[in-house]
Enzyme design. Structure first.
Site, mmCIF file in Angstrom:
data_model
loop_
_atom_site.group_PDB
_atom_site.id
_atom_site.type_symbol
_atom_site.label_atom_id
_atom_site.label_comp_id
_atom_site.label_asym_id
_atom_site.label_seq_id
_atom_site.Cartn_x
_atom_site.Cartn_y
_atom_site.Cartn_z
ATOM 1 N N SER A 183 0.825 -1.209 0.000
ATOM 2 C CA SER A 183 0.000 0.000 0.000
ATOM 3 C C SER A 183 0.863 1.265 0.000
ATOM 4 O O SER A 183 1.590 1.520 -0.964
ATOM 5 C CB SER A 183 -0.954 -0.037 1.202
ATOM 6 O OG SER A 183 -1.904 1.003 1.107
ATOM 7 N N ASP A 207 -0.452 -3.976 -4.021
ATOM 8 C CA ASP A 207 -1.595 -3.065 -4.092
ATOM 9 C C ASP A 207 -1.217 -1.654 -3.648
ATOM 10 O O ASP A 207 -1.644 -1.181 -2.587
ATOM 11 C CB ASP A 207 -2.775 -3.586 -3.265
ATOM 12 C CG ASP A 207 -4.103 -3.088 -3.831
ATOM 13 O OD1 ASP A 207 -4.216 -3.005 -5.063
ATOM 14 O OD2 ASP A 207 -5.019 -2.783 -3.050
ATOM 15 N N HIS A 277 -7.882 -5.250 -0.412
ATOM 16 C CA HIS A 277 -6.571 -4.599 -0.325
ATOM 17 C C HIS A 277 -5.530 -5.552 0.262
ATOM 18 O O HIS A 277 -4.408 -5.660 -0.250
ATOM 19 C CB HIS A 277 -6.726 -3.359 0.559
ATOM 20 C CG HIS A 277 -5.633 -2.349 0.420
ATOM 21 N ND1 HIS A 277 -5.087 -1.976 -0.787
ATOM 22 C CD2 HIS A 277 -4.987 -1.599 1.361
ATOM 23 C CE1 HIS A 277 -4.163 -1.048 -0.594
ATOM 24 N NE2 HIS A 277 -4.070 -0.811 0.695
#
Length: 476
Positions: A183, A207, A277
């Site tokens: 992330s 991601d 996610h």
């Protein structure tokens, strides 16, 4: 000389106890109250090696000589987490560390910036990625010039023969540095790579965060130029993740959004917001564990991939299409020549995530055009695999071949029987039948003769089971 050896044997039990007493450092554990108040950036580097695989060592930012187990001649992997709105440690830390060390004898450094990432104010956490990157860049620069012993001990006291005259080696090779960023950690990795002029070996982005980065210029986000090789996984591109390609190869499992097994409504609680996610990490863990391999296919869209229009792997040569995950570096050279490559694959809802693909070719002899969906079951010895081809209604035209992609939830090594079911998806219409002149199933991985069946009539919603035969080259 004999006196020194005698003293070494005498002191060994004591020094071993000193080594065993080394403190194990844990990832910073905060809670929601810290996130509400807001945390200032504090970067901690926790080192794990095969000598201390379950016991993290807090690494000095200024003096690596304090850590003789940190051998900079070995590859170093940095693992960088993302936004932590509740302050809790990531659930995957121990498993990821264990699997990385099982793969190779290298240094694994868990970058703990929970102080800075734990904040209900996401924008503050985004701001802290730049500061954390500057700190981490300085550490990597120090690795480049650090002189270390060629025979690193578990701890100096345990190996008194490793004295000041031991041979030395200078600096880490930036090409052996791998950063795995989750992330916000993906962009943080990119900032470090950019600071090093793209000289670090590899960035794996899980991601990458979308909010505050979507639409930004390359210098303000992860970019292929940030490392010698950048591989990116997209699992939540319609919410918390980044939609557009960012690496030399970009993976879009299940189209890059709405992962199977994840909640579909907000009534499921927190899992609704984070499941897609976080799936990126679980997919990487599966690839590290070599549970099974997921072959990926270059394509312009997920729709075209599901339709079976993107199954050619010719551009990759004898190695075929890449395999997702940790081992994609085997295709590094060809991927660098190709530029940015966007790939798709499908997964199961849980581990093992990999699916098995077959090319399905159907020819019918119905006089009228038929539209519908096909469900296929493969039966082996005591096991069964299922594939439902329902992303759109397939068109079946007389004497024309309809090509489909079937993705099975498991691989049946020896197929004994096949079951087929045809449906239209419209229960209000009169039941139809599909008159199959020939159906051919070709395994996308194994180089074996396709399976065929001829002259089968499928009544709508009724399953038909048969024993397939190997296709002959002379068959139409």
């Amino acid at each position: 000389m004999f006196l020194w050896q005698y003293l070494t044997l005498l002191l060994l039990p004591i020094t071993v106890q000193i080594c065993k007493a080394q403190r194990c450092e844990e990832f910073t554990d905060l809670d929601l109250s810290h996130a509400i108040i807001g945390t200032s950036l504090k970067l901690r580097l926790l080192l794990y090696t095969r000598h201390n695989a379950t016991c993290g060592t807090l690494v000095s930012h200024s003096d690596l000589s304090k850590h003789p187990q940190f051998n900079v001649s070995r590859p170093t992997t940095f693992v960088i987490h993302g936004f932590r709105p509740t302050g809790s440690p990531p659930a995957w830390i121990q498993n990821l560390t264990k699997l990385l060390l099982a793969r190779a004898d290298h240094n694994v450094i868990m970058v703990d910036w929970n102080h800075g990432a734990a904040n209900v104010n996401y924008f503050k956490a985004v701001e802290n990625t730049r500061k954390a990157a500057e700190n981490l860049t300085a550490f990597v620069e120090m690795m480049k010039v650090f002189e270390h012993s060629l025979r690193p001990p578990m701890c100096v006291a345990c190996h008194p023969t490793n004295g000041p005259n031991r041979p030395q080696e200078r600096g880490a090779s930036l090409g052996s540095v791998h950063m795995i960023g989750v992330s916000l950690g993906a962009h943080l990795s990119g900032f470090v790579g950019a600071n090093m002029n793209g000289s670090i070996g590899r960035i794996t982005a899980l991601d990458p965060a979308g909010p505050q980065f979507t639409g930004s210029s390359p210098e303000n986000r992860l970019d292929p130029s940030d490392a010698q090789f950048v591989d990116v996984l997209h699992t939540d591109m319609d919410a918390l993740g980044f939609r557009e390609p960012l690496g030399h190869i970009d993976f879009y499992p299940n189209g890059g959004a709405d992962q199977p097994g994840c909640p579909k409504t907000v009534f499921s609680g927190g899992a609704y917001f984070k499941c897609d996610h976080q799936r990126s990490v679980w997919l990487l863990l599966d690839s590290l564990n070599r549970t099974c391999a997921s072959r990926v296919y270059p394509c312009s869209s997920y729709k075209d991939f599901l339709s079976g229009d993107c199954l050619s792997c010719d551009r990759f040569g004898a190695a075929g299409c890449p395999v997702f995950g940790y081992d994609v570096t085997e295709w590094k050279d060809v991927l660098l020549r190709l530029g940015q490559t966007k790939t798709f694959f499908t997964t199961n809802a849980k581990s093992p995530f990999c699916m098995t693909g077959y090319r399905v070719e159907v020819m019918v002899w119905n006089k009228e055009l038929r539209f519908g969906y096909i469900t296929i079951k493969l039966h082996g010895k005591g096991e069964e695999a299922v594939a439902t081809i329902d992303h759109k209604a397939a068109e079946f035209k007389k004497y024309s071949e309809t090509r489909l992609l079937a993705q099975f939830d498991r691989d049946i090594q020896s197929v004994k029987k096949v079951s087929l079911k045809f449906s239209t998806g419209n229960p209000l219409k009169a039941k139809q039948k599909l008159s199959v002149l020939r159906i051919r199933l070709t395994h996308l991985e194994r180089k074996e003769r396709p399976l065929c069946r001829y002259d089968v009539v499928l009544q709508q919603n009724d399953e038909v089971t048969f024993k397939p035969i190997p296709c002959e080259d002379s068959n139409f």
